[in-house]
Design a protein around this motif. Structure first.
Motif, PDB file in Angstrom:
ATOM      1  N   VAL A  27       0.824  -1.218   0.000  1.00 25.83           N
ATOM      2  CA  VAL A  27       0.000   0.000   0.000  1.00 25.83           C
ATOM      3  C   VAL A  27       0.853   1.261   0.000  1.00 25.83           C
ATOM      4  O   VAL A  27       0.433   2.307  -0.507  1.00 25.83           O
ATOM      5  N   ASP A  28       2.055   1.164   0.545  1.00 26.00           N
ATOM      6  CA  ASP A  28       2.945   2.332   0.569  1.00 26.00           C
ATOM      7  C   ASP A  28       3.480   2.641  -0.833  1.00 26.00           C
ATOM      8  O   ASP A  28       3.744   3.795  -1.166  1.00 26.00           O
ATOM      9  N   GLU A  29       3.635   1.609  -1.669  1.00 21.60           N
ATOM     10  CA  GLU A  29       4.093   1.822  -3.040  1.00 21.60           C
ATOM     11  C   GLU A  29       2.969   2.379  -3.915  1.00 21.60           C
ATOM     12  O   GLU A  29       3.228   3.058  -4.912  1.00 21.60           O
ATOM     13  N   ALA A  30       1.722   2.093  -3.537  1.00 17.94           N
ATOM     14  CA  ALA A  30       0.578   2.494  -4.351  1.00 17.94           C
ATOM     15  C   ALA A  30       0.141   3.930  -4.105  1.00 17.94           C
ATOM     16  O   ALA A  30      -0.446   4.562  -4.978  1.00 17.94           O
ATOM     17  N   CYS A  31       0.418   4.464  -2.903  1.00 15.77           N
ATOM     18  CA  CYS A  31      -0.118   5.779  -2.544  1.00 15.77           C
ATOM     19  C   CYS A  31       0.924   6.643  -1.837  1.00 15.77           C
ATOM     20  O   CYS A  31       1.460   6.238  -0.792  1.00 15.77           O
ATOM     21  N   PRO A  32       1.199   7.849  -2.354  1.00 19.13           N
ATOM     22  CA  PRO A  32       2.180   8.749  -1.730  1.00 19.13           C
ATOM     23  C   PRO A  32       1.833   9.119  -0.291  1.00 19.13           C
ATOM     24  O   PRO A  32       2.732   9.292   0.538  1.00 19.13           O
ATOM     25  N   LEU A  33       0.529   9.241   0.015  1.00 15.34           N
ATOM     26  CA  LEU A  33       0.117   9.574   1.385  1.00 15.34           C
ATOM     27  C   LEU A  33       0.581   8.513   2.370  1.00 15.34           C
ATOM     28  O   LEU A  33       1.035   8.816   3.481  1.00 15.34           O
ATOM     29  N   VAL A  34       0.477   7.251   1.953  1.00 14.19           N
ATOM     30  CA  VAL A  34       0.863   6.140   2.823  1.00 14.19           C
ATOM     31  C   VAL A  34       2.377   5.991   2.855  1.00 14.19           C
ATOM     32  O   VAL A  34       2.952   5.611   3.878  1.00 14.19           O
ATOM     33  N   THR A  35       3.031   6.309   1.743  1.00 14.37           N
ATOM     34  CA  THR A  35       4.501   6.324   1.725  1.00 14.37           C
ATOM     35  C   THR A  35       5.023   7.306   2.770  1.00 14.37           C
ATOM     36  O   THR A  35       5.971   7.022   3.504  1.00 14.37           O
ATOM     37  N   GLU A  36       4.360   8.455   2.839  1.00  6.93           N
ATOM     38  CA  GLU A  36       4.743   9.513   3.783  1.00  6.93           C
ATOM     39  C   GLU A  36       4.526   9.080   5.223  1.00  6.93           C
ATOM     40  O   GLU A  36       5.366   9.317   6.092  1.00  6.93           O
ATOM     41  N   ASP A  37       3.395   8.404   5.480  1.00  9.77           N
ATOM     42  CA  ASP A  37       3.062   7.982   6.846  1.00  9.77           C
ATOM     43  C   ASP A  37       2.012   6.876   6.753  1.00  9.77           C
ATOM     44  O   ASP A  37       0.906   7.101   6.262  1.00  9.77           O
ATOM     45  N   VAL A  38       2.376   5.668   7.213  1.00  9.98           N
ATOM     46  CA  VAL A  38       1.457   4.526   7.121  1.00  9.98           C
ATOM     47  C   VAL A  38       0.160   4.771   7.893  1.00  9.98           C
ATOM     48  O   VAL A  38      -0.877   4.157   7.618  1.00  9.98           O
ATOM     49  N   ARG A  39       0.183   5.730   8.832  1.00  9.93           N
ATOM     50  CA  ARG A  39      -1.038   6.042   9.588  1.00  9.93           C
ATOM     51  C   ARG A  39      -2.099   6.733   8.730  1.00  9.93           C
ATOM     52  O   ARG A  39      -3.239   6.893   9.148  1.00  9.93           O
ATOM     53  N   ASN A  40      -1.710   7.109   7.512  1.00 13.58           N
ATOM     54  CA  ASN A  40      -2.673   7.707   6.572  1.00 13.58           C
ATOM     55  C   ASN A  40      -3.462   6.655   5.795  1.00 13.58           C
ATOM     56  O   ASN A  40      -4.246   7.002   4.915  1.00 13.58           O
ATOM     57  N   ILE A  41      -3.251   5.386   6.116  1.00 19.13           N
ATOM     58  CA  ILE A  41      -3.837   4.291   5.344  1.00 19.13           C
ATOM     59  C   ILE A  41      -5.348   4.428   5.175  1.00 19.13           C
ATOM     60  O   ILE A  41      -5.889   4.219   4.092  1.00 19.13           O
ATOM     61  N   TYR A  42      -6.057   4.796   6.244  1.00 17.86           N
ATOM     62  CA  TYR A  42      -7.513   4.919   6.163  1.00 17.86           C
ATOM     63  C   TYR A  42      -7.966   6.363   5.917  1.00 17.86           C
ATOM     64  O   TYR A  42      -9.154   6.663   5.969  1.00 17.86           O
ATOM     65  N   LYS A  43      -6.996   7.232   5.611  1.00 15.76           N
ATOM     66  CA  LYS A  43      -7.320   8.590   5.180  1.00 15.76           C
ATOM     67  C   LYS A  43      -7.147   8.734   3.669  1.00 15.76           C
ATOM     68  O   LYS A  43      -7.520   9.757   3.099  1.00 15.76           O
ATOM     69  N   SER A  44      -6.553   7.724   3.051  1.00 18.14           N
ATOM     70  CA  SER A  44      -6.286   7.774   1.614  1.00 18.14           C
ATOM     71  C   SER A  44      -7.524   7.355   0.825  1.00 18.14           C
ATOM     72  O   SER A  44      -7.957   6.198   0.907  1.00 18.14           O
ATOM     73  N   GLY A  45      -8.051   8.295   0.043  1.00 22.26           N
ATOM     74  CA  GLY A  45      -9.183   7.974  -0.812  1.00 22.26           C
ATOM     75  C   GLY A  45      -8.805   6.949  -1.873  1.00 22.26           C
ATOM     76  O   GLY A  45      -9.612   6.097  -2.259  1.00 22.26           O
ATOM     77  N   TYR A  46      -7.555   7.012  -2.334  1.00 20.51           N
ATOM     78  CA  TYR A  46      -7.097   6.089  -3.368  1.00 20.51           C
ATOM     79  C   TYR A  46      -7.018   4.657  -2.842  1.00 20.51           C
ATOM     80  O   TYR A  46      -7.456   3.714  -3.513  1.00 20.51           O
ATOM     81  N   ILE A  47      -6.472   4.480  -1.635  1.00 25.80           N
ATOM     82  CA  ILE A  47      -6.387   3.133  -1.053  1.00 25.80           C
ATOM     83  C   ILE A  47      -7.794   2.574  -0.821  1.00 25.80           C
ATOM     84  O   ILE A  47      -8.049   1.382  -1.054  1.00 25.80           O
TER      85      ILE A  47
END
Length: 396
Positions: free
Chosen positions: A309-329
Motif C-alpha cells: 500500500v505504501d508503493e501504491a499511494c504517496p500519502l501512505v509512503t509519507e506515513d502509514v497512519r494515513n492508510i484509512y485517510k487515503s481515498g485512493y487506497i
C-alpha cells in the motif's frame, strides 16, 4: 533526460505501434510528482505511451492515440491498450470498451479524506495489546492446538513476505525465514507450514501460516487449483514439492489419507498487490474466482490482504497512519472487494517488511490487526463446525 526502459523494452513497445520513435515528454522524478506538472508537459500531445514503475521494479503502462486533456470525460479509442513486462517480454491487454477507453482526469492530487473511514489506534500500548491477544488465543475446539491459515496469491504479491513480517514483529527484529523477493515465477516451490514463536525462546503462537506456490495466469504454471483442494482438506504434508503439471495424488510420500480437523485449513487469506489490482489479468482473476468457489463450498472463511500500500499511494509512503485517510487506497480496496466477490469488511491492508532493517510500530499494528482478523474468522469456522456436530447429535 533518459527513460528507465531498456533499449529492448523500447523496441518491443515500438513494434506494437508501427514505425515510430519514442520521445520522453515527462518524468516524475525530474518534472515533479504532481498532476499540474504532468498536464503542463503532456496535454494536447498524442499519441502517447505512459510507463510506470514501483519500488519492486515492476513495469506497467498504457497507450492511447488520443491527446491528454483535463476534461474529466471518457474518450473513444479503439487502439488503446495496457501492458506490463515479464522480463523483456511484453504482455498486452487491448481495450475491451473503446467508447470508454481513456478518462481524461482533471488536475488533482491524491485525495486525503477528512476522517479515517476505519478506526485504528496508533499507540505502542495498542501493539502490546494486539500481541497479547494473539499469544493468548485458543481455538474453541480442544482437538485443534493451532489455527491454520492458508495464504494464496499471485507470484510476487507478498505471501512469503507477510509471514516474514509477522515473524519479525514477534521476534523483535526484521527476519527473513521464508524465501521472498521479486521474480516472474514463484520463489515458493514447496508447501510450507510456518509456526512462529513469541520471541526467540518463547512459546509457539496459536497460529500456523501455510505458504503455497504463487498463482500464475497461464495453464500448467504456478499453483495447480486441484492441489488447493488437497491443501484445504489437510492431505498435503509440509515441504511437499509442487508440480504444476501434475497435481497431488494419494500415493505421494507423506500424503495424509485421514486428516483430522487440526490438519485442515481453517481460514484462507488471499494476498494481492495494491499496485496491480487494476491490471490483474483476466485469466488470473478467473483462477482466483475458481479457488474462491471451492473454498466457499467447504465453508471456510476468507479474507483478502492488500499488500504494498505504501508503493501504491504517496500519502501512505509519507506515513502509514494515513492508510484509512487515503481515498485512493479505499478505492483500491473497493475494487478488490468487487473483483474477488468478498465484502469490503473482509479486505485488510498491510505493509510488509521488504527493505527495512528496523521495525516500525505503525506497520506492526497493521500486520497484527490482520492476524486478529484471521483468528476471528477461524473462530467463525470452528463455531460452524460445532453447530454441525450439535445438529448431528440432536438428530441421533
Amino acid at each position: 533526460m533518459n527513460s528507465m526502459l531498456t533499449n529492448s523494452q523500447q523496441k518491443t513497445i515500438c513494434s506494437q505501434l508501427g514505425r515510430v520513435k519514442l520521445q520522453l515528454l515527462y518524468k516524475a522524478s525530474i518534472h515533479g510528482f504532481t498532476g499540474a506538472a504532468f498536464h503542463q508537459r503532456c496535454d494536447t500531445r498524442c499519441p502517447t505511451v505512459s510507463v510506470g514503475y514501483n519500488a519492486s521494479g515492476y513495469v506497467f503502462g498504457g497507450y492511447t492515440k488520443q491527446p491528454f486533456s483535463q476534461s474529466g470525460q471518457y474518450v473513444h479509442d479503439d487502439q488503446a491498450f495496457l501492458f506490463t513486462f515479464s522480463g523483456e517480454k511484453l504482455l498486452k491487454y487491448p481495450v475491451t470498451g473503446p467508447a470508454n477507453a481513456v478518462r481524461m482526469i482533471a488536475n488533482s492530487e491524491t485525495t486525503e479524506l477528512e476522517r479515517p473511514w476505519r478506526t485504528i489506534t496508533w499507540e505502542s500500548e495498542k501493539k502490546k495489546e494486539l500481541m497479547e491477544t494473539i499469544k493468548t488465543y485458543k481455538p474453541t475446539v480442544s482437538s485443534v492446538p493451532q489455527a491454520r491459515v492458508l495464504l494464496i496469491g499471485p507470484v510476487g504479491a507478498g505471501k512469503s513476505s507477510f509471514f516474514n513480517s509477522i515473524n519479525s514483529v514477534f521476534r523483535g527484529h526484521v527476519t527473513s525465514q521464508a524465501i521472498a523477493g521479486s521474480s516472474t515465477t514463484s520463489l515458493t516451490t514447496k508447501f510450507r507450514t510456518y509456526s512462529m514463536k513469541a520471541g526467540r525462546d518463547g512459546k509457539l503462537l496459536p497460529i500456523i501460516l501455510c505458504d503455497t506456490m504463487g498463482l500464475e495466469e497461464s495453464t500448467g504454471a504456478g499453483l495447480d487449483i486441484d492441489d488447493i483442494s488437497s491443501i484445504l482438506k489437510g492431505h498435503l504434508p509440509d515441504r511437499y514439492q509442487f508440480n504444476p503439471s501434475a497435481p497431488l495424488h494419494s500415493e505421494t510420500s507423506g500424503y495424509r489419507k485421514s486428516p483430522g480437523l487440526k490438519d485442515k485449513i481453517h481460514c484462507v487469506a488471499y494476498i494481492t498487490d495494491a499496485c496491480k489490482v487494476s491490471i490483474m489479468p483476466t485469466k488470473l482473476e478467473e483462477k482466483l474466482n475458481a479457488i474462491r468457489r471451492k473454498v466457499n463450498l467447504m465453508g471456510i472463511p476468507q479474507l483478502v490482504l492488500v499488500t504494498k500500500v505504501d508503493e501504491a499511494c504517496p500519502l501512505v509512503t509519507e506515513d502509514v497512519r494515513n492508510i484509512y485517510k487515503s481515498g485512493y487506497i479505499k478505492e483500491i480496496m473497493q475494487e478488490v472487494s468487487a473483483r474477488l466477490g468478498v465484502p469490503l469488511s473482509c479486505v485488510v491492508p498491510v505493509k510488509n517488511y521488504s527493505e527495512e532493517l528496523e521495525l516500525d510500530p505503525n506497520s506492526d499494528i497493521l500486520l497484527l490487526s490482520a492476524i486478529i482478523q484471521m483468528l476471528r474468522f477461524t473462530d467463525n469456522y470452528f463455531d460452524e463446525i460445532s453447530d454441525q456436530f450439535s445438529n448431528i447429535e440432536v438428530k441421533e
